[in-house]
Scaffold this motif. Structure first.
Motif, PDB file in Angstrom:
ATOM      1  N   MET A 257       4.637 -10.930   5.572  1.00  0.00           N
ATOM      2  CA  MET A 257       5.474 -11.196   4.401  1.00  0.00           C
ATOM      3  C   MET A 257       4.744 -11.942   3.293  1.00  0.00           C
ATOM      4  N   THR A 258       3.825 -12.844   3.660  1.00  0.00           N
ATOM      5  CA  THR A 258       3.160 -13.653   2.636  1.00  0.00           C
ATOM      6  C   THR A 258       1.827 -13.078   2.171  1.00  0.00           C
ATOM      7  N   GLN A 259       1.135 -12.359   3.051  1.00  0.00           N
ATOM      8  CA  GLN A 259      -0.194 -11.873   2.706  1.00  0.00           C
ATOM      9  C   GLN A 259      -0.247 -10.360   2.454  1.00  0.00           C
ATOM     10  N   THR A 260       0.452  -9.592   3.276  1.00  0.00           N
ATOM     11  CA  THR A 260       0.327  -8.137   3.208  1.00  0.00           C
ATOM     12  C   THR A 260       1.305  -7.500   2.231  1.00  0.00           C
ATOM     13  N   MET A 261       2.579  -7.857   2.304  1.00  0.00           N
ATOM     14  CA  MET A 261       3.600  -7.215   1.472  1.00  0.00           C
ATOM     15  C   MET A 261       3.294  -7.270  -0.024  1.00  0.00           C
ATOM     16  N   PRO A 262       2.793  -8.388  -0.563  1.00  0.00           N
ATOM     17  CA  PRO A 262       2.494  -8.417  -2.005  1.00  0.00           C
ATOM     18  C   PRO A 262       1.437  -7.396  -2.431  1.00  0.00           C
ATOM     19  N   LYS A 263       0.650  -6.893  -1.475  1.00  0.00           N
ATOM     20  CA  LYS A 263      -0.407  -5.946  -1.792  1.00  0.00           C
ATOM     21  C   LYS A 263       0.050  -4.487  -1.689  1.00  0.00           C
ATOM     22  N   LEU A 264       1.281  -4.282  -1.208  1.00  0.00           N
ATOM     23  CA  LEU A 264       1.751  -2.923  -0.972  1.00  0.00           C
ATOM     24  C   LEU A 264       2.485  -2.358  -2.182  1.00  0.00           C
ATOM     25  N   SER A 265       2.400  -1.048  -2.342  1.00  0.00           N
ATOM     26  CA  SER A 265       3.187  -0.356  -3.366  1.00  0.00           C
ATOM     27  C   SER A 265       4.600  -0.175  -2.829  1.00  0.00           C
ATOM     28  N   ASN A 266       5.580  -0.729  -3.542  1.00  0.00           N
ATOM     29  CA  ASN A 266       6.951  -0.721  -3.035  1.00  0.00           C
ATOM     30  C   ASN A 266       7.950  -0.553  -4.182  1.00  0.00           C
ATOM     31  N   PRO A 267       7.921   0.624  -4.838  1.00  0.00           N
ATOM     32  CA  PRO A 267       8.761   0.825  -6.029  1.00  0.00           C
ATOM     33  C   PRO A 267      10.254   0.754  -5.752  1.00  0.00           C
ATOM     34  N   ASN A 268      10.675   1.092  -4.547  1.00  0.00           N
ATOM     35  CA  ASN A 268      12.106   1.056  -4.222  1.00  0.00           C
ATOM     36  C   ASN A 268      12.547  -0.275  -3.621  1.00  0.00           C
ATOM     37  N   LYS A 269      11.633  -1.243  -3.612  1.00  0.00           N
ATOM     38  CA  LYS A 269      11.930  -2.588  -3.115  1.00  0.00           C
ATOM     39  C   LYS A 269      12.540  -2.555  -1.716  1.00  0.00           C
ATOM     40  N   LEU A 270      11.894  -1.805  -0.848  1.00  0.00           N
ATOM     41  CA  LEU A 270      12.337  -1.721   0.538  1.00  0.00           C
ATOM     42  C   LEU A 270      12.036  -3.024   1.259  1.00  0.00           C
ATOM     43  N   VAL A 271      12.863  -3.340   2.246  1.00  0.00           N
ATOM     44  CA  VAL A 271      12.689  -4.557   3.031  1.00  0.00           C
ATOM     45  C   VAL A 271      12.306  -4.174   4.453  1.00  0.00           C
ATOM     46  N   ILE A 272      11.202  -4.726   4.944  1.00  0.00           N
ATOM     47  CA  ILE A 272      10.832  -4.553   6.343  1.00  0.00           C
ATOM     48  C   ILE A 272      11.499  -5.668   7.135  1.00  0.00           C
ATOM     49  N   GLU A 273      12.497  -5.316   7.936  1.00  0.00           N
ATOM     50  CA  GLU A 273      13.260  -6.334   8.681  1.00  0.00           C
ATOM     51  C   GLU A 273      12.616  -6.690  10.024  1.00  0.00           C
ATOM     52  N   GLY A 274      11.931  -5.797  10.648  1.00  0.00           N
ATOM     53  CA  GLY A 274      11.289  -5.949  11.956  1.00  0.00           C
ATOM     54  C   GLY A 274      10.615  -4.613  12.255  1.00  0.00           C
ATOM     55  N   LEU A 275       9.963  -4.399  13.308  1.00  0.00           N
ATOM     56  CA  LEU A 275      10.259  -4.497  14.691  1.00  0.00           C
ATOM     57  C   LEU A 275       8.970  -4.742  15.477  1.00  0.00           C
ATOM     58  N   LYS A 276       8.122  -3.687  15.680  1.00  0.00           N
ATOM     59  CA  LYS A 276       6.988  -3.875  16.585  1.00  0.00           C
ATOM     60  C   LYS A 276       5.781  -3.046  16.179  1.00  0.00           C
ATOM     61  N   THR A 277       4.637  -3.754  16.104  1.00  0.00           N
ATOM     62  CA  THR A 277       3.358  -3.097  15.842  1.00  0.00           C
ATOM     63  C   THR A 277       2.738  -2.608  17.151  1.00  0.00           C
ATOM     64  N   GLY A 278       1.721  -1.778  17.005  1.00  0.00           N
ATOM     65  CA  GLY A 278       0.898  -1.352  18.128  1.00  0.00           C
ATOM     66  C   GLY A 278      -0.530  -1.230  17.654  1.00  0.00           C
ATOM     67  N   SER A 279      -1.474  -1.808  18.396  1.00  0.00           N
ATOM     68  CA  SER A 279      -2.864  -1.830  17.934  1.00  0.00           C
ATOM     69  C   SER A 279      -3.839  -1.785  19.094  1.00  0.00           C
ATOM     70  N   THR A 280      -4.387  -0.634  19.344  1.00  0.00           N
ATOM     71  CA  THR A 280      -5.536  -0.487  20.236  1.00  0.00           C
ATOM     72  C   THR A 280      -6.426   0.595  19.632  1.00  0.00           C
ATOM     73  N   PRO A 281      -7.700   0.644  20.023  1.00  0.00           N
ATOM     74  CA  PRO A 281      -8.568   1.718  19.505  1.00  0.00           C
ATOM     75  C   PRO A 281      -7.983   3.098  19.795  1.00  0.00           C
ATOM     76  N   GLU A 282      -7.255   3.226  20.906  1.00  0.00           N
ATOM     77  CA  GLU A 282      -6.694   4.526  21.286  1.00  0.00           C
ATOM     78  C   GLU A 282      -5.482   4.899  20.420  1.00  0.00           C
ATOM     79  N   SER A 283      -4.657   3.916  20.097  1.00  0.00           N
ATOM     80  CA  SER A 283      -3.429   4.193  19.341  1.00  0.00           C
ATOM     81  C   SER A 283      -3.656   4.174  17.841  1.00  0.00           C
ATOM     82  N   GLY A 284      -4.716   3.501  17.396  1.00  0.00           N
ATOM     83  CA  GLY A 284      -4.865   3.261  15.971  1.00  0.00           C
ATOM     84  C   GLY A 284      -3.830   2.241  15.515  1.00  0.00           C
TER      85      GLY A 284
END
Length: 434
Positions: free
Chosen positions: A255-282
């Motif tokens: 919310m403080t570092q990433t969102m300000p850098k994103l293009s968001n013309p419709n002012k969408l709100v990311i409320e949650g949920l879950k990331t996934g990060s491994t070399p296999e999943s990307g």
């Protein structure tokens, strides 16, 4: 002979009256009232996002709005934790555990010697005890693998392995063809004591984008507070009664570092949920997204850039929703909206306004009208309370929904707009005759 005929006539009249009275009595049978409304056919759009697979659904109804390889089995990494959460939420629902129940940290969930940048974990070690709620929260907020291992082990039924427990939960959600090895989403070779010895070290949890959306929808229905995840800037847990650890959450970064850098013309709100990060999943993310009109979407993007990237997956998430909004329009049917008036012959005042008991949105291509049809109401009820639920109505829509979406999700519940009391027997008989 005349006396005999008279008796037969009287008996016949009595039987007729009794039959009419029985017919006038209250019963539970639904009386369907179809309307001649033309049905609209809607298909999901093909998403152009640069990702291995993706899907966008309406969070409330399960209507599928956009797809890309949405039925392809792919590695899902820490998105697995949503299934672990489902096991916990089922335990809470059934009363087997409480949020305050203490969970022991065993050697299987002790990652204190591991690099937290490679294997996300919190400051616990074997012998510690944390509440179900603390582990659940930190599993979502900071993707803590030790929390997921601990909860998976704790929720495993006696006589089963955690892998079997995961498979059991997946089966209950109809996740056919998915694969499950551990509760944190680690590649089997990186699962430490949770490694499945009979499987290869490269074995990984797999599911489709649609299946991840199914898990997210199930979790959200059991725990509405998941909508508040992005508001959590810090997370706390007790190592002892008096020693509390407080950390910044992954959502602080988002919310403080990433969102300000994103293009968001419709002012969408990311409320949650879950990331996934491994070399296999990307880089992957299953999200709950809300637009400015209050519509909620469940989104999944898998393989959206390198697994270490903390921007691309979230930009891809916004992009897929924006793509849907550019091509589709929502038709919102609002609670308390009057549908029509129906006659209830057993009531003193027969005319009853039928209203919607809930608010739902259904989606079509732009410039398309959508009406309601097939009102089904029990009009034989002899007593009504105001706002009593009395049936349902459907949109005149042929659309695609997540597999195993319930019929009620695709319909709108209706209620009585007034209170109604039963008419006397003579009035009811007279109405039935004439």
């Amino acid at each position: 002979m005349k006396r005999y005929k008279t008796k037969l006539i009287v008996a016949g009249v009595i039987v007729l009256i009794i039959g009419l009275m029985i017919g006038l009595s209250t019963n539970k049978k639904d009386i369907s009232k179809p309307t001649n409304v033309k049905h609209v056919t809607d298909k999901p759009i093909n998403l152009s996002v640069d990702a291995t697979s993706a899907v966008v659904i309406d969070a409330k109804t399960g209507q599928i709005l956009g797809v890309k390889n949405a039925d392809k089995q792919v590695p899902i990494a820490s998105q697995t934790k949503m299934l672990t959460a489902y096991g916990v939420l089922q335990g809470i629902k059934s009363g087997k555990i409480k949020w305050t129940t203490k969970v022991p940290i065993t050697s299987k969930s002790d990652l204190s010697d591991q690099d937290s940048h490679l294997f996300s974990h919190i400051a616990v070690k074997a012998g510690d005890k944390l509440s179900v709620k603390e582990l659940y929260d930190v599993m979502f907020a900071n993707s803590a693998n030790d929390a997921a291992f601990a909860l998976g082990e704790f929720m495993t039924p006696k006589g089963k392995t955690t892998q079997q427990a995961l498979q059991m939960w997946a089966k209950s959600l109809h996740l056919t063809g998915s694969q499950w090895y551990n509760s944190a989403g680690q590649v089997n070779g990186d699962a430490f004591e949770n490694q499945i010895k009979s499987a290869s070290k490269t074995a990984a949890n797999h599911a489709t984008a649609k299946q991840l959306a199914m898990i997210a929808k199930a979790d959200l229905e059991l725990d509405s507070t998941l909508r508040k995840l992005s508001e959590k800037m810090t997370i706390s847990y007790h190592l002892t009664a008096s020693y509390v650890v407080t950390d910044k959450t992954d959502y602080w970064q988002l919310m403080t570092q990433t969102m300000p850098k994103l293009s968001n013309p419709n002012k969408l709100v990311i409320e949650g949920l879950k990331t996934g990060s491994t070399p296999e999943s990307g880089a992957a993310f299953t999200g709950i997204i809300k637009d400015q009109n209050g519509h909620e979407f469940i989104t999944v993007v898998n393989g959206a850039g390198d697994y270490m990237d903390e921007k691309t997956r979230f930009q891809a998430t916004l992009d897929v929703v924006n793509e849907v909004l550019a091509k589709k329009q929502g038709h919102t049917f609002t609670s308390n909206q009057t549908i029509q008036k129906l006659n209830f012959q057993a009531l003193k005042k027969t005319e009853v306004p039928v209203k919607l008991a809930e608010t739902k949105t259904f989606w079509t291509n732009k410039k398309t009208q959508l009406k309601l049809s097939n009102l089904s109401v029990d009009t034989r009820l002899a007593k009504l309370n105001k706002n009593q639920k009395i049936g349902h109505i459907s949109p005149a829509l042929d659309a695609q929904y997540l597999p195993y979406t319930s019929k009620t999700d695709k319909q709108l519940t209706v209620k009585s707009g007034v209170k109604g009391t039963q008419a006397n027997w003579f009035v009811r008989l007279w109405r039935n005759l004439f």
